[in-house]
Design a protein around this motif. Structure first.
Motif, PDB file in Angstrom:
ATOM      1  N   ASP A  84       7.461 -11.516  10.429  1.00 17.29           N
ATOM      2  CA  ASP A  84       6.711 -11.873   9.228  1.00 17.29           C
ATOM      3  C   ASP A  84       6.405 -10.657   8.360  1.00 17.29           C
ATOM      4  N   TRP A  85       6.304  -9.474   8.996  1.00 21.28           N
ATOM      5  CA  TRP A  85       5.938  -8.263   8.260  1.00 21.28           C
ATOM      6  C   TRP A  85       7.154  -7.541   7.682  1.00 21.28           C
ATOM      7  N   LEU A  86       8.346  -7.946   8.069  1.00 22.53           N
ATOM      8  CA  LEU A  86       9.544  -7.225   7.662  1.00 22.53           C
ATOM      9  C   LEU A  86      10.285  -8.005   6.582  1.00 22.53           C
ATOM     10  N   GLY A  87      10.588  -7.317   5.493  1.00 20.43           N
ATOM     11  CA  GLY A  87      11.277  -7.963   4.376  1.00 20.43           C
ATOM     12  C   GLY A  87      12.162  -6.970   3.663  1.00 20.43           C
ATOM     13  N   SER A  88      12.190  -7.057   2.348  1.00 20.01           N
ATOM     14  CA  SER A  88      13.106  -6.220   1.570  1.00 20.01           C
ATOM     15  C   SER A  88      12.386  -5.317   0.572  1.00 20.01           C
ATOM     16  N   ALA A  89      11.066  -5.231   0.663  1.00 17.15           N
ATOM     17  CA  ALA A  89      10.319  -4.383  -0.274  1.00 17.15           C
ATOM     18  C   ALA A  89      10.709  -2.922  -0.093  1.00 17.15           C
ATOM     19  N   SER A  90      10.779  -2.202  -1.184  1.00 16.82           N
ATOM     20  CA  SER A  90      11.166  -0.800  -1.136  1.00 16.82           C
ATOM     21  C   SER A  90       9.970   0.081  -0.784  1.00 16.82           C
ATOM     22  N   ARG A  91      10.266   1.288  -0.364  1.00 22.83           N
ATOM     23  CA  ARG A  91       9.240   2.275  -0.028  1.00 22.83           C
ATOM     24  C   ARG A  91       8.514   2.690  -1.306  1.00 22.83           C
ATOM     25  N   GLN A  92       7.192   2.578  -1.320  1.00 22.53           N
ATOM     26  CA  GLN A  92       6.421   2.813  -2.544  1.00 22.53           C
ATOM     27  C   GLN A  92       6.119   4.281  -2.806  1.00 22.53           C
ATOM     28  N   ASN A  93       5.922   5.072  -1.741  1.00 25.24           N
ATOM     29  CA  ASN A  93       5.668   6.518  -1.887  1.00 25.24           C
ATOM     30  C   ASN A  93       4.454   6.840  -2.744  1.00 25.24           C
ATOM     31  N   ASP A  94       3.480   5.940  -2.773  1.00 24.73           N
ATOM     32  CA  ASP A  94       2.291   6.171  -3.609  1.00 24.73           C
ATOM     33  C   ASP A  94       1.128   6.693  -2.756  1.00 24.73           C
ATOM     34  N   PHE A  95       1.331   7.874  -2.164  1.00 17.22           N
ATOM     35  CA  PHE A  95       0.273   8.503  -1.376  1.00 17.22           C
ATOM     36  C   PHE A  95      -0.970   8.666  -2.240  1.00 17.22           C
ATOM     37  N   PHE A 118       2.694  20.787   7.059  1.00 21.56           N
ATOM     38  CA  PHE A 118       2.597  19.536   7.810  1.00 21.56           C
ATOM     39  C   PHE A 118       2.934  18.355   6.906  1.00 21.56           C
ATOM     40  N   ASP A 119       3.609  17.382   7.480  1.00 25.08           N
ATOM     41  CA  ASP A 119       3.909  16.151   6.761  1.00 25.08           C
ATOM     42  C   ASP A 119       2.665  15.274   6.667  1.00 25.08           C
ATOM     43  N   ARG A 120       2.660  14.413   5.661  1.00 20.42           N
ATOM     44  CA  ARG A 120       1.684  13.323   5.616  1.00 20.42           C
ATOM     45  C   ARG A 120       2.212  12.244   6.560  1.00 20.42           C
ATOM     46  N   GLY A 121       1.810  12.344   7.814  1.00 17.44           N
ATOM     47  CA  GLY A 121       2.381  11.506   8.856  1.00 17.44           C
ATOM     48  C   GLY A 121       1.715  10.145   8.934  1.00 17.44           C
ATOM     49  N   HIS A 122       2.492   9.107   8.652  1.00 14.98           N
ATOM     50  CA  HIS A 122       1.974   7.745   8.757  1.00 14.98           C
ATOM     51  C   HIS A 122       1.580   7.407  10.193  1.00 14.98           C
ATOM     52  N   SER A 133       5.703  -5.311  -1.806  1.00 11.29           N
ATOM     53  CA  SER A 133       5.376  -3.968  -2.292  1.00 11.29           C
ATOM     54  C   SER A 133       3.911  -3.651  -2.034  1.00 11.29           C
ATOM     55  N   GLU A 134       3.032  -4.674  -2.108  1.00 13.98           N
ATOM     56  CA  GLU A 134       1.616  -4.442  -1.831  1.00 13.98           C
ATOM     57  C   GLU A 134       1.392  -4.051  -0.374  1.00 13.98           C
ATOM     58  N   ALA A 135       2.083  -4.739   0.521  1.00 14.07           N
ATOM     59  CA  ALA A 135       1.947  -4.419   1.946  1.00 14.07           C
ATOM     60  C   ALA A 135       2.461  -3.014   2.230  1.00 14.07           C
ATOM     61  N   ASN A 136       3.584  -2.667   1.629  1.00 14.03           N
ATOM     62  CA  ASN A 136       4.136  -1.336   1.842  1.00 14.03           C
ATOM     63  C   ASN A 136       3.234  -0.261   1.256  1.00 14.03           C
ATOM     64  N   SER A 137       2.696  -0.517   0.078  1.00 18.86           N
ATOM     65  CA  SER A 137       1.817   0.447  -0.580  1.00 18.86           C
ATOM     66  C   SER A 137       0.593   0.771   0.273  1.00 18.86           C
ATOM     67  N   ALA A 138       0.099  -0.205   1.001  1.00 20.97           N
ATOM     68  CA  ALA A 138      -1.097   0.004   1.828  1.00 20.97           C
ATOM     69  C   ALA A 138      -0.874   1.060   2.900  1.00 20.97           C
ATOM     70  N   THR A 139       0.379   1.270   3.309  1.00 17.64           N
ATOM     71  CA  THR A 139       0.641   2.276   4.340  1.00 17.64           C
ATOM     72  C   THR A 139       0.549   3.690   3.790  1.00 17.64           C
ATOM     73  N   PHE A 140       0.465   3.838   2.472  1.00 15.60           N
ATOM     74  CA  PHE A 140       0.405   5.156   1.858  1.00 15.60           C
ATOM     75  C   PHE A 140      -1.014   5.611   1.538  1.00 15.60           C
ATOM     76  N   LEU A 141      -2.000   4.839   1.960  1.00 12.87           N
ATOM     77  CA  LEU A 141      -3.378   5.308   1.859  1.00 12.87           C
ATOM     78  C   LEU A 141      -3.568   6.484   2.814  1.00 12.87           C
ATOM     79  N   MET A 142      -4.307   7.501   2.389  1.00  9.21           N
ATOM     80  CA  MET A 142      -4.442   8.696   3.209  1.00  9.21           C
ATOM     81  C   MET A 142      -5.298   8.464   4.445  1.00  9.21           C
TER      82      MET A 142
END
Length: 284
Positions: A84-95, A118-122, A133-142
């Protein structure tokens, strides 16, 4: 419509129509997200009371975490991965900074790790949230990031993340808890205990556990003594072995060094078996 997609739809419908309390007061929506992302339990008994500033519970549609104000990183992040969580949305990169942190707290921002080595490690990987895209964007919160040695992040950790999604594509669903502890890691610029002028702690160790189940319903009730659990604990350094299997450990061992109760919702008799078992399926 699956249970997850229904919850996700409800959340963003409310947000669209101006119910901003849903977005800015996570504890009011905790019951919804807890049912999916905290099914294994709350490892540190985190709460959404601001007095608990180094074990502060934040619940989002995509994951739940315990945040440390003084470290500037999550203590742990817990999430569910299924199809359910996997689709075709692109990586947002909006750290970016997490605006849901309490007023007055320092907010680590997208440039806080710049030139640190150091990387910004998810914690929750971008590729685990491609439903939209909204779901993907949420992973870029610091609040989802830790300072991670580049090789640790881009090779060892990336390999384990890919393996997790491979399991899902093979008909499994995976409950993941990831965290870090200690101070002092070695990145591309050498060793450091903190970055961002001392406001972000560099962890010395990074760990993860994966509980693997066949696709199904009533997931917690399906955990048995035969359920597969993968646990790893890696040093946060740039000379890391790229094979994550090198760092296999047990849930018991991670609990011993963190003080967490990582599978607290699982019946005690089952915990005693699966938490002490070293995964053998993962070995080459």
């Amino acid at each position: 419509m699956s249970r997850h997609r229904l919850v996700y739809f409800i959340f963003f419908t409310l947000l669209t129509f101006g119910c901003k309390q849903v977005a800015v007061t996570p504890h009011r929506s905790l019951g919804i997200f807890e049912q999916e992302h905290l099914i294994l339990g709350n490892p540190s008994e985190a709460t959404s009371d601001t007095i608990n500033y180094n074990n502060f519970l934040m619940a989002k549609p995509q994951y739940v975490l315990s945040y440390s104000r003084d470290r500037g990183t999550p203590n742990w992040v817990s999430w569910h991965v299924n199809k359910d969580w996997l689709g075709s949305a692109s990586r947002q990169n909006d750290f970016r900074a997490d605006e849901n942190l309490p007023t007055g707290w320092y907010r680590v921002n997208g440039s806080s790790y710049s030139r640190s080595g150091f990387d910004r490690g998810h914690n929750v990987p971008s590729a685990d949230r491609t439903l939209s895209s909204e779901a993907n964007s949420a992973t870029f919160l610091m609040t989802n990031m830790v300072p991670q040695a580049p090789r640790n992040n881009q090779e060892t950790w990336a390999s384990l993340e890919n393996y997790t999604r491979d399991l899902v594509e093979q008909g499994q669903e995976v409950y993941v808890i990831m965290g870090s502890y200690g101070a002092g890691g070695t990145g591309s610029n050498g060793t450091a205990r903190t970055i961002d002028e001392g406001r972000v702690t560099v962890p010395s160790r990074i760990w993860k556990i994966l509980l693997v189940l066949p696709e199904g319903q009533n997931d917690l009730s399906r955990v048995t003594v035969n359920t597969r659990v993968i646990a790893i604990d890696t040093p946060n350094m740039n000379t890391l072995n790229s094979n994550w299997r090198t760092y296999l450990t047990t849930v018991d061992a991670i609990e011993a060094v963190t003080g967490y109760d990582l599978l607290s919702s699982v019946p005690e008799d089952i915990q005693q078996v699966i938490e002490k078992r070293l995964d053998t399926v993962s070995t080459p």
